[in-house]
Design a protein around this motif. Structure first.
Motif, PDB file in Angstrom:
ATOM      1  N   PRO A 133     -18.246  -5.170  33.929  1.00 58.47           N
ATOM      2  CA  PRO A 133     -18.913  -4.481  32.814  1.00 58.47           C
ATOM      3  C   PRO A 133     -17.952  -4.162  31.674  1.00 58.47           C
ATOM      4  CG  PRO A 133     -19.220  -3.290  34.890  1.00 58.47           C
ATOM      5  CD  PRO A 133     -18.281  -4.408  35.172  1.00 58.47           C
ATOM      6  N   GLU A 134     -18.460  -4.304  30.457  1.00 59.28           N
ATOM      7  CA  GLU A 134     -17.636  -3.977  29.273  1.00 59.28           C
ATOM      8  C   GLU A 134     -17.688  -2.498  28.974  1.00 59.28           C
ATOM      9  OE1 GLU A 134     -19.185  -6.621  26.311  1.00 59.28           O
ATOM     10  OE2 GLU A 134     -17.625  -8.102  26.730  1.00 59.28           O
ATOM     11  N   SER A 135     -18.836  -1.877  29.291  1.00 57.53           N
ATOM     12  CA  SER A 135     -18.952  -0.429  29.083  1.00 57.53           C
ATOM     13  C   SER A 135     -19.909   0.124  30.141  1.00 57.53           C
ATOM     14  CB  SER A 135     -19.480  -0.141  27.682  1.00 57.53           C
ATOM     15  OG  SER A 135     -20.725  -0.765  27.530  1.00 57.53           O
ATOM     16  N   LEU A 136     -19.833   1.429  30.338  1.00 55.17           N
ATOM     17  CA  LEU A 136     -20.645   2.078  31.374  1.00 55.17           C
ATOM     18  C   LEU A 136     -21.483   3.190  30.763  1.00 55.17           C
ATOM     19  CD1 LEU A 136     -17.876   2.231  34.105  1.00 55.17           C
ATOM     20  CD2 LEU A 136     -19.955   0.860  34.223  1.00 55.17           C
ATOM     21  N   PRO A 137     -22.684   3.455  31.262  1.00 53.36           N
ATOM     22  CA  PRO A 137     -23.377   2.675  32.274  1.00 53.36           C
ATOM     23  C   PRO A 137     -23.797   1.297  31.744  1.00 53.36           C
ATOM     24  CG  PRO A 137     -24.878   4.279  31.337  1.00 53.36           C
ATOM     25  CD  PRO A 137     -23.534   4.566  30.739  1.00 53.36           C
ATOM     26  N   VAL A 138     -24.023   0.368  32.668  1.00 55.04           N
ATOM     27  CA  VAL A 138     -24.378  -1.003  32.291  1.00 55.04           C
ATOM     28  C   VAL A 138     -25.825  -1.040  31.785  1.00 55.04           C
ATOM     29  CG1 VAL A 138     -24.632  -3.349  33.150  1.00 55.04           C
ATOM     30  CG2 VAL A 138     -22.829  -1.881  34.080  1.00 55.04           C
ATOM     31  N   LYS A 139     -26.002  -1.598  30.578  1.00 58.01           N
ATOM     32  CA  LYS A 139     -27.364  -1.688  30.019  1.00 58.01           C
ATOM     33  C   LYS A 139     -27.858  -3.126  30.061  1.00 58.01           C
ATOM     34  CE  LYS A 139     -26.650   1.923  26.613  1.00 58.01           C
ATOM     35  NZ  LYS A 139     -25.187   1.747  26.664  1.00 58.01           N
ATOM     36  N   THR A 225      -9.664   4.472  39.045  1.00 59.29           N
ATOM     37  CA  THR A 225     -10.794   5.366  39.367  1.00 59.29           C
ATOM     38  C   THR A 225     -10.206   6.634  39.972  1.00 59.29           C
ATOM     39  OG1 THR A 225     -10.978   4.405  41.581  1.00 59.29           O
ATOM     40  CG2 THR A 225     -12.362   3.422  39.874  1.00 59.29           C
ATOM     41  N   SER A 226     -11.048   7.642  40.249  1.00 58.42           N
ATOM     42  CA  SER A 226     -10.512   8.943  40.664  1.00 58.42           C
ATOM     43  C   SER A 226      -9.686   8.850  41.953  1.00 58.42           C
ATOM     44  CB  SER A 226     -11.646   9.944  40.838  1.00 58.42           C
ATOM     45  OG  SER A 226     -12.521   9.462  41.829  1.00 58.42           O
ATOM     46  N   ASP A 227     -10.078   7.996  42.907  1.00 56.12           N
ATOM     47  CA  ASP A 227      -9.298   7.884  44.148  1.00 56.12           C
ATOM     48  C   ASP A 227      -8.690   6.499  44.356  1.00 56.12           C
ATOM     49  OD1 ASP A 227     -11.380   6.282  45.110  1.00 56.12           O
ATOM     50  OD2 ASP A 227     -12.375   7.936  46.128  1.00 56.12           O
ATOM     51  N   GLY A 228      -8.795   5.637  43.353  1.00 54.74           N
ATOM     52  CA  GLY A 228      -8.156   4.315  43.438  1.00 54.74           C
ATOM     53  C   GLY A 228      -9.039   3.231  44.049  1.00 54.74           C
ATOM     54  N   THR A 229     -10.158   3.630  44.695  1.00 58.45           N
ATOM     55  CA  THR A 229     -11.046   2.598  45.262  1.00 58.45           C
ATOM     56  C   THR A 229     -12.181   2.305  44.273  1.00 58.45           C
ATOM     57  OG1 THR A 229     -12.437   4.193  46.473  1.00 58.45           O
ATOM     58  CG2 THR A 229     -10.491   3.332  47.619  1.00 58.45           C
ATOM     59  N   SER A 230     -12.804   1.153  44.449  1.00 55.87           N
ATOM     60  CA  SER A 230     -13.781   0.725  43.443  1.00 55.87           C
ATOM     61  C   SER A 230     -15.076   1.539  43.532  1.00 55.87           C
ATOM     62  CB  SER A 230     -14.070  -0.771  43.593  1.00 55.87           C
ATOM     63  OG  SER A 230     -14.518  -1.028  44.897  1.00 55.87           O
ATOM     64  N   VAL A 231     -15.723   1.659  42.392  1.00 53.17           N
ATOM     65  CA  VAL A 231     -16.919   2.502  42.268  1.00 53.17           C
ATOM     66  C   VAL A 231     -18.146   1.629  42.006  1.00 53.17           C
ATOM     67  CG1 VAL A 231     -18.030   4.214  40.741  1.00 53.17           C
ATOM     68  CG2 VAL A 231     -15.654   4.540  41.481  1.00 53.17           C
ATOM     69  N   ALA A 301     -14.691  -5.720  39.844  1.00 50.98           N
ATOM     70  CA  ALA A 301     -14.585  -4.714  38.788  1.00 50.98           C
ATOM     71  C   ALA A 301     -14.160  -3.379  39.384  1.00 50.98           C
ATOM     72  CB  ALA A 301     -15.938  -4.555  38.105  1.00 50.98           C
ATOM     73  N   ALA A 302     -13.484  -2.547  38.574  1.00 53.88           N
ATOM     74  CA  ALA A 302     -13.093  -1.216  39.045  1.00 53.88           C
ATOM     75  C   ALA A 302     -14.337  -0.361  39.238  1.00 53.88           C
ATOM     76  CB  ALA A 302     -12.160  -0.563  38.037  1.00 53.88           C
ATOM     77  N   GLU A 303     -15.232  -0.462  38.280  1.00 53.42           N
ATOM     78  CA  GLU A 303     -16.357   0.474  38.277  1.00 53.42           C
ATOM     79  C   GLU A 303     -17.605  -0.197  37.726  1.00 53.42           C
ATOM     80  OE1 GLU A 303     -16.714   5.149  36.974  1.00 53.42           O
ATOM     81  OE2 GLU A 303     -14.932   4.003  36.462  1.00 53.42           O
ATOM     82  N   SER A 304     -18.725   0.055  38.361  1.00 53.71           N
ATOM     83  CA  SER A 304     -19.980  -0.482  37.845  1.00 53.71           C
ATOM     84  C   SER A 304     -21.131   0.425  38.277  1.00 53.71           C
ATOM     85  CB  SER A 304     -20.199  -1.898  38.389  1.00 53.71           C
ATOM     86  OG  SER A 304     -21.499  -2.338  38.082  1.00 53.71           O
ATOM     87  N   PHE A 305     -21.858   0.927  37.315  1.00 52.58           N
ATOM     88  CA  PHE A 305     -23.110   1.622  37.638  1.00 52.58           C
ATOM     89  C   PHE A 305     -24.092   1.439  36.487  1.00 52.58           C
ATOM     90  CE2 PHE A 305     -20.116   4.772  36.030  1.00 52.58           C
ATOM     91  CZ  PHE A 305     -20.835   5.444  35.059  1.00 52.58           C
ATOM     92  N   ALA A 306     -25.373   1.604  36.839  1.00 52.61           N
ATOM     93  CA  ALA A 306     -26.432   1.164  35.930  1.00 52.61           C
ATOM     94  C   ALA A 306     -26.946   2.258  35.005  1.00 52.61           C
ATOM     95  CB  ALA A 306     -27.608   0.684  36.768  1.00 52.61           C
ATOM     96  N   SER A 307     -27.392   1.832  33.846  1.00 53.79           N
ATOM     97  CA  SER A 307     -28.296   2.671  33.068  1.00 53.79           C
ATOM     98  C   SER A 307     -29.686   2.329  33.590  1.00 53.79           C
ATOM     99  CB  SER A 307     -28.199   2.330  31.580  1.00 53.79           C
ATOM    100  OG  SER A 307     -29.376   2.782  30.946  1.00 53.79           O
ATOM    101  N   ILE A 308     -30.445   3.338  34.032  1.00 54.14           N
ATOM    102  CA  ILE A 308     -31.780   3.041  34.587  1.00 54.14           C
ATOM    103  C   ILE A 308     -32.884   3.590  33.679  1.00 54.14           C
ATOM    104  CG2 ILE A 308     -31.060   2.754  36.987  1.00 54.14           C
ATOM    105  CD1 ILE A 308     -31.899   5.662  37.503  1.00 54.14           C
ATOM    106  N   GLU A 309     -32.493   3.886  32.445  1.00 52.59           N
ATOM    107  CA  GLU A 309     -33.477   4.468  31.509  1.00 52.59           C
ATOM    108  C   GLU A 309     -34.636   3.526  31.233  1.00 52.59           C
ATOM    109  OE1 GLU A 309     -33.364   7.643  30.827  1.00 52.59           O
ATOM    110  OE2 GLU A 309     -31.579   7.565  32.105  1.00 52.59           O
TER     111      GLU A 309
END
Ligand SMILES: NC(=O)c1ccc[n+]([C@@H]2O[C@H](COP(=O)([O-])OP(=O)(O)OC[C@H]3O[C@@H](n4cnc5c(N)ncnc54)[C@H](O)[C@@H]3O)[C@@H](O)[C@H]2O)c1
Length: 344
Positions: A133-139, A225-231, A301-309
């Protein structure tokens, strides 16, 4: 003949939970699955849970004649397509098998639907279409840059649906780009049942908890990330199933006057690290889960979460379950069926 929804890949993990939700709403279902990554006993589990009989076809959906036979023998009014191969790693080693299976299934379904005048399809896409992802949350409007052939099959499938929708306004498609499903049916009699060593985090963790595997391998511990593991973004498989049902109902509701193609993210909208999931499982199971850090996987990726709007607005859908619910239900399934659908 009763009007029914064809659920392609309906014996699989997400498909079987969706079939239960459809049956609970008194929507008739036909399952088509070649059981290449599932078990015929899933059909019995669905019947036992719902108290209903389910018509199923053990067919390879890359065979167009088989697809046609299902449509000839039933009154299909819509299709949900879960069928396909889904391992990111294997797709890089066997891209032809992935392109052939995942695309041919969809092309066959669509051609036969066109022949028979059935115009509504919900497609199981994936968060892998976004790549890193380029930015978070993923749209949904973010760039699609999949990093493996599996993800490419999803991008190509969506391309096919878009082009087809443009060619004839009777078509209506919703593609659900979902993040990471966790959990199992409340009964503990239906759940994720991977062949061999699991690729996914939850079955891996519970197999460690139950003593079938010795320790969890965590890929990378130096992500930013906060603890070094992927999100990642995790949601209960029942929430995901509800999302598929809501999408099908949306397409079938003529007053919505929806035509064309729409892609929607489904997820919880929140990110959890591998260690956070591990701790949640430790709490639920009351067991210490040993782990070791191993090399990062290429392209992770280090981090990935969705925009669910968009899904909330479009379908009125919202996830209901928490991480604790997801862990409890996975653990219940694992304990009741330590060997999946094999009794011993
Ligand atoms: N589980 C996830 O983490 C996840 C995440 C995002 C997207 N998805 C997508 O959701 C869909 C369902 O995922 P799942 O986790 O339930 O997978 P699954 O493997 O449990 O289910 C897929 C089903 O398709 C069947 N199948 C495969 N090839 C077939 C063929 N040629 N003919 C007939 N049946 C065939 C398999 O036997 C299996 O039952 C897949 O398309 C997957 O790519 C899954």
């Amino acid at each position: 003949m009763m009007a029914a929804i064809l659920v392609a890949g309906g014996a699989g993990y997400v498909g079987s939970h969706t079939v239960i939700k459809l049956l609970e709403k008194d929507i008739d279902v036909i399952i088509a699955d070649d059981f290449s990554n599932s078990d015929e006993r899933v059909i019995h589990a669905i019947e036992a849970i719902t108290g209903k009989t389910v018509k199923s076809y053990a067919v390879d959906l890359t065979q167009k004649e088989e697809v046609r036979r299902i449509f000839d023998e039933n009154e299909i009014i819509g299709v949900i397509d879960f069928a396909g191969f889904k391992s990111v790693g294997t797709s890089s080693k066997a891209p032809l098998a992935y392109y052939r299976n995942n695309l041919e299934i969809l092309l066959n379904l669509l051609s036969v639907m066109q022949e028979q005048g059935v115009y509504h399809l919900v497609f199981s896409s994936s968060a892998t279409v976004y790549g890193n992802p380029e930015s978070l949350p993923v749209k949904e409007s973010d760039k699609q840059k999949p990093t493996n052939p599996y993800g490419q099959t999803k991008v190509m499938s969506e391309r096919i649906l878009r082009d087809l929708a443009k060619s004839d306004e009777r078509w209506s498609f919703i593609s659900l780009r979902f993040f990471n499903p966790l959990g199992a049916h409340k009964s503990g009699d239906l759940g994720e049942n991977p062949n061999g060593v699991p690729n996914n985090l939850a079955p891996y963790i519970t197999q460690v908890a139950i003593g079938k595997l010795s320790e969890l391998k965590i890929f990378g511990h130096d992500f930013p990330t906060s603890d070094g593991t992927s999100v990642r973004d995790y949601m209960h498989v029942d929430d995901l199933a509800e999302g598929h049902v809501a999408a099908m109902e949306y397409l079938l509701t003529t007053s919505n006057k929806f035509s064309g193609f729409e892609a929607l993210n489904l997820g919880s909208g929140k990110g959890y690290s591998v260690l956070e999931i591990l701790r949640a499982f430790e709490q639920v199971t009351g067991k210490k889960i040993p782990f070791e850090y191993v090399e990062k996987r290429e392209g992770d990726a280090a981090e990935s979460f969705a925009s669910i709007e968009k899904a909330k607005e479009f379908l009125g859908w919202e996830p209901k379950y928490t991480i604790t619910d997801m862990c409890l239900d996975t653990w219940n399934w694992q304990q009741k069926h330590p060997n999946g659908y094999n009794e011993a």
